[in-house]
Design a protein around this motif. Structure first.
Motif, PDB file in Angstrom:
ATOM      1  N   ASP A  23       0.836  -1.195   0.000  1.00 48.60           N
ATOM      2  CA  ASP A  23       0.000   0.000   0.000  1.00 48.60           C
ATOM      3  C   ASP A  23       0.874   1.249   0.000  1.00 48.60           C
ATOM      4  OD1 ASP A  23      -1.999  -1.842   0.214  1.00 48.60           O
ATOM      5  OD2 ASP A  23      -2.402  -1.469   2.312  1.00 48.60           O
ATOM      6  N   GLU A  24       0.434   2.267  -0.742  1.00 54.23           N
ATOM      7  CA  GLU A  24       1.185   3.516  -0.834  1.00 54.23           C
ATOM      8  C   GLU A  24       0.291   4.686  -0.440  1.00 54.23           C
ATOM      9  OE1 GLU A  24       2.802   4.101  -4.774  1.00 54.23           O
ATOM     10  OE2 GLU A  24       2.803   1.949  -5.107  1.00 54.23           O
ATOM     11  N   LYS A  25       0.896   5.698   0.138  1.00 51.47           N
ATOM     12  CA  LYS A  25       0.162   6.927   0.427  1.00 51.47           C
ATOM     13  C   LYS A  25      -0.063   7.678  -0.881  1.00 51.47           C
ATOM     14  CE  LYS A  25       1.406   7.782   5.156  1.00 51.47           C
ATOM     15  NZ  LYS A  25       1.688   8.805   6.129  1.00 51.47           N
ATOM     16  N   LEU A  26      -1.154   8.421  -0.927  1.00 57.98           N
ATOM     17  CA  LEU A  26      -1.438   9.245  -2.097  1.00 57.98           C
ATOM     18  C   LEU A  26      -0.631  10.535  -2.025  1.00 57.98           C
ATOM     19  CD1 LEU A  26      -5.330   9.057  -2.312  1.00 57.98           C
ATOM     20  CD2 LEU A  26      -3.682   7.764  -3.634  1.00 57.98           C
ATOM     21  N   PRO A  27      -0.308  11.110  -3.193  1.00 54.20           N
ATOM     22  CA  PRO A  27       0.294  12.442  -3.176  1.00 54.20           C
ATOM     23  C   PRO A  27      -0.694  13.425  -2.538  1.00 54.20           C
ATOM     24  CG  PRO A  27       0.417  11.451  -5.368  1.00 54.20           C
ATOM     25  CD  PRO A  27      -0.436  10.563  -4.528  1.00 54.20           C
ATOM     26  N   PRO A  28      -0.203  14.454  -1.865  1.00 52.51           N
ATOM     27  CA  PRO A  28      -1.094  15.378  -1.152  1.00 52.51           C
ATOM     28  C   PRO A  28      -2.206  15.979  -2.013  1.00 52.51           C
ATOM     29  CG  PRO A  28       1.182  15.773  -0.541  1.00 52.51           C
ATOM     30  CD  PRO A  28       1.201  14.764  -1.651  1.00 52.51           C
ATOM     31  N   ASP A  29      -1.912  16.332  -3.270  1.00 53.12           N
ATOM     32  CA  ASP A  29      -2.950  16.930  -4.113  1.00 53.12           C
ATOM     33  C   ASP A  29      -4.061  15.936  -4.436  1.00 53.12           C
ATOM     34  OD1 ASP A  29      -1.056  15.542  -5.731  1.00 53.12           O
ATOM     35  OD2 ASP A  29      -1.759  16.611  -7.509  1.00 53.12           O
ATOM     36  N   GLU A  50      -5.456   5.082   0.711  1.00 52.98           N
ATOM     37  CA  GLU A  50      -4.174   4.635   0.180  1.00 52.98           C
ATOM     38  C   GLU A  50      -4.345   4.069  -1.219  1.00 52.98           C
ATOM     39  OE1 GLU A  50      -3.129   1.950   3.262  1.00 52.98           O
ATOM     40  OE2 GLU A  50      -4.590   0.465   2.654  1.00 52.98           O
ATOM     41  N   LEU A  51      -3.243   3.934  -1.921  1.00 51.83           N
ATOM     42  CA  LEU A  51      -3.218   3.329  -3.240  1.00 51.83           C
ATOM     43  C   LEU A  51      -2.772   1.886  -3.078  1.00 51.83           C
ATOM     44  CD1 LEU A  51      -3.609   3.968  -6.248  1.00 51.83           C
ATOM     45  CD2 LEU A  51      -1.186   4.516  -6.349  1.00 51.83           C
ATOM     46  N   MET A  55      -5.627   0.785  -7.374  1.00 55.88           N
ATOM     47  CA  MET A  55      -6.905   1.379  -7.007  1.00 55.88           C
ATOM     48  C   MET A  55      -6.717   2.193  -5.726  1.00 55.88           C
ATOM     49  SD  MET A  55      -9.069   0.314  -9.273  1.00 55.88           S
ATOM     50  CE  MET A  55     -10.683   0.555  -8.580  1.00 55.88           C
ATOM     51  N   ILE A  56      -7.536   3.224  -5.573  1.00 57.82           N
ATOM     52  CA  ILE A  56      -7.537   3.982  -4.327  1.00 57.82           C
ATOM     53  C   ILE A  56      -8.480   3.271  -3.368  1.00 57.82           C
ATOM     54  CG2 ILE A  56      -8.154   6.158  -3.212  1.00 57.82           C
ATOM     55  CD1 ILE A  56      -7.448   7.528  -5.885  1.00 57.82           C
ATOM     56  N   GLU A  57      -8.004   2.963  -2.185  1.00 60.65           N
ATOM     57  CA  GLU A  57      -8.825   2.293  -1.180  1.00 60.65           C
ATOM     58  C   GLU A  57      -9.078   3.251  -0.021  1.00 60.65           C
ATOM     59  OE1 GLU A  57      -7.081  -1.405   0.022  1.00 60.65           O
ATOM     60  OE2 GLU A  57      -7.480  -2.324  -1.915  1.00 60.65           O
ATOM     61  N   VAL A  58     -10.338   3.307   0.397  1.00 62.11           N
ATOM     62  CA  VAL A  58     -10.730   4.114   1.540  1.00 62.11           C
ATOM     63  C   VAL A  58     -11.267   3.142   2.586  1.00 62.11           C
ATOM     64  CG1 VAL A  58     -12.176   5.992   2.372  1.00 62.11           C
ATOM     65  CG2 VAL A  58     -11.335   6.023   0.010  1.00 62.11           C
ATOM     66  N   ASP A  59     -10.621   3.099   3.735  1.00 60.25           N
ATOM     67  CA  ASP A  59     -11.025   2.184   4.805  1.00 60.25           C
ATOM     68  C   ASP A  59     -11.953   2.884   5.789  1.00 60.25           C
ATOM     69  OD1 ASP A  59      -9.413   0.134   3.772  1.00 60.25           O
ATOM     70  OD2 ASP A  59      -7.686   0.780   4.954  1.00 60.25           O
ATOM     71  N   LYS A  72     -13.511   1.341  -2.942  1.00 60.33           N
ATOM     72  CA  LYS A  72     -12.446   1.333  -3.941  1.00 60.33           C
ATOM     73  C   LYS A  72     -12.829   2.373  -4.974  1.00 60.33           C
ATOM     74  CE  LYS A  72     -10.495  -3.150  -3.382  1.00 60.33           C
ATOM     75  NZ  LYS A  72      -9.703  -4.164  -3.991  1.00 60.33           N
ATOM     76  N   LEU A  73     -11.849   3.220  -5.322  1.00 62.61           N
ATOM     77  CA  LEU A  73     -12.083   4.301  -6.273  1.00 62.61           C
ATOM     78  C   LEU A  73     -11.184   4.135  -7.487  1.00 62.61           C
ATOM     79  CD1 LEU A  73     -11.883   7.323  -3.800  1.00 62.61           C
ATOM     80  CD2 LEU A  73     -13.847   5.887  -4.271  1.00 62.61           C
ATOM     81  N   ASP A  74     -11.702   4.539  -8.629  1.00 65.39           N
ATOM     82  CA  ASP A  74     -10.892   4.602  -9.836  1.00 65.39           C
ATOM     83  C   ASP A  74      -9.911   5.763  -9.651  1.00 65.39           C
ATOM     84  OD1 ASP A  74     -10.251   5.908 -12.506  1.00 65.39           O
ATOM     85  OD2 ASP A  74     -11.159   4.021 -13.159  1.00 65.39           O
ATOM     86  N   PRO A  75      -8.605   5.534  -9.800  1.00 69.00           N
ATOM     87  CA  PRO A  75      -7.631   6.590  -9.532  1.00 69.00           C
ATOM     88  C   PRO A  75      -7.685   7.750 -10.532  1.00 69.00           C
ATOM     89  CG  PRO A  75      -6.533   4.640 -10.359  1.00 69.00           C
ATOM     90  CD  PRO A  75      -7.966   4.268 -10.145  1.00 69.00           C
TER      91      PRO A  75
END
Length: 86
Positions: A23-29, A50-51, A55-59, A72-75
């Motif tokens: 899992d990776e953190k998203l860039p701030p923007d 996180e990425l 995919m972007i995952e929101v827990d 799960k979001l489309d990035p």
């Protein structure tokens, strides 16, 4: 190749590929854009964004009625492609 050497090679390759999918953190923007979209969709709070696996995952996103979801979001579009109730 001896069986033990082959097994060791497979184990090392599997371990190395697993680390690449962490899992990776998203860039701030992008983090800011995701948070704005979540608020627009009626979510009031969430635990982690996180990425993961592209995919972007929101827990633990909580909506206005208090229900909790993993999303799960489309990035690219930030559209919710999966909403799983907790």
């Amino acid at each position: 190749m001896r069986p033990i050497t082959l097994a060791l090679a497979v184990a090392l390759a599997t371990a190395a590929s697993g680390a690449a999918l962490a899992d990776e953190k998203l860039p701030p923007d992008q983090q800011t854009k995701v948070e704005a979209m979540l608020k627009q969709e009626g979510f009031t709070k969430w635990k982690e964004i996180e990425l993961d696996d592209g995919m972007i995952e929101v827990d633990d996103a909580i909506d206005a009625s208090g229900k909790q979801f993993d999303l799960k979001l489309d990035p690219k579009t930030l559209a919710i492609v999966k909403r799983e109730a907790e």
